[in-house]
Design an enzyme around this catalytic site. Structure first.
Site, PDB file in Angstrom:
ATOM      1  NE  ARG A 195      38.036  53.074  36.653  1.00  0.00           N
ATOM      2  CZ  ARG A 195      38.925  53.965  36.934  1.00  0.00           C
ATOM      3  NH1 ARG A 195      39.061  55.131  36.295  1.00  0.00           N
ATOM      4  NH2 ARG A 195      39.121  54.310  38.364  1.00  0.00           N
ATOM      5  CE  LYS A 196      44.123  46.791  38.023  1.00  0.00           C
ATOM      6  NZ  LYS A 196      44.901  45.572  38.659  1.00  0.00           N
ATOM      7  CB  THR A 197      42.759  51.929  29.961  1.00  0.00           C
ATOM      8  OG1 THR A 197      42.000  52.846  30.872  1.00  0.00           O
ATOM      9  CG2 THR A 197      41.941  50.541  29.675  1.00  0.00           C
TER      10      THR A 197
END
Length: 296
Positions: free
Chosen positions: A143-145
């Site tokens: 989820r490190k977007t």
């Protein structure tokens, strides 16, 4: 539906709001006057989308690219399927329309396509590498977007053939170290989460030791993330825990933290069900595309 046709159906996954994101990109790129457009006018022109660079690449992002140009009255004809690999230089698509409109959408469309295709390419490469080691489990993103661009990045992972992992805080319950410290214990955090999460959400817990993993499994975690655990420790811990809980609990092991192509062979062990990595989207190499207006 044939496999070839289905390759271009990723668009069916997109939510109703996705086209408004494209509108927002266009508004950001031209907030007032289009001075360059004034110079070139409205003659009908044809432009070739060329896939360039020096590497074999995966095409990803067709719906977004097409929507950019459709919103300004241009037409895009594709010469490749979504998810297809190509060698540079490749004539990927043809765009037709008023010349000022082609140039109006050019940079927005190219920037998106370059990043989305870069993520798909990296995703495919890492998955292929893991399979070459005999790994049969799931390769996932994280989820490190990028805020505001998550949909495109998760889409690129799917086109590249990997699992996009959870999309947001509502997709799955994930309890990390800060949740656990704030709750007092792994067991307390899981019990509180179960009260509100219901039966339909999986619950994942991040742990840093065998003892913490043991507690998470005992408390009913569906997925246990062994964070930054690697090498012999990773193998030994997973095998001991699987043997201990065999027939008593159902759960998956996920390994995460600093997984790259250089150390993938050490982590790609089939005792681990999921390998999640941000290497497929953070600092990824973009694919070089250009849009060349043809002289007539």
């Amino acid at each position: 539906m044939s496999p070839e046709t289905h390759r271009d159906c990723y668009e069916y996954l997109l939510p109703p709001s996705w086209k408004t994101q494209v509108t927002t990109w266009m508004a950001e790129d031209t907030p007032s006057f289009d001075y360059g457009g004034f110079v070139v006018g409205e003659d009908q022109k044809t432009a070739f989308l060329l896939g360039k660079g020096k590497q074999t690449a995966v095409l990803a992002g067709k719906p977004f690219f097409t929507e950019v140009f459709e919103q300004i009255g241009c037409h895009v004809e594709w010469h490749m399927h979504e998810g297809e690999t190509f060698e540079p230089v490749k004539h990927v698509a043809t765009v037709t329309g008023k010349v000022r409109h082609i140039l109006l959408g050019e940079r927005v469309a190219l920037n998106m396509l370059a990043r989305c295709s870069g993520i798909a390419t990296k995703s495919k490469n890492i998955k292929d590498q893991a399979r070459s080691y005999g790994y049969k489990g799931i390769i996932a993103g994280t989820r490190k977007t990028t805020p505001g661009f998550r949909l495109v990045e998760k889409y690129g992972m799917l086109v590249g053939g990997i699992d996009p992992h959870r999309h947001d805080l509502s997709s799955m319950i994930m309890l990390k170290d800060n949740h656990i410290w704030s709750s007092g214990s792994i067991t307390a955090a899981i019990n509180q989460a179960r009260k509100v999460g219901g039966f339909s959400l999986l619950l994942e817990v991040e742990v840093g030791s065998e003892e913490e993993a043991d507690e998470a499994i005992d408390a009913g975690a569906d997925i246990v993330m062994l964070d930054n655990m690697e090498g012999d420790q990773l193998v030994e811990v997973t095998r001991r825990l699987r043997e201990k809980w065999n027939g008593k609990r159902k759960f998956l092991f996920e390994s995460s933290g600093n997984i790259t192509e250089t150390n993938l062979s050490e982590r790609a062990i089939n005792d681990i069900d999921i390998l999640s990595t941000s290497a497929v989207h953070q600092s990824v190499q973009h694919i070089d595309f250009s849009l060349k207006i043809q002289k007539q």
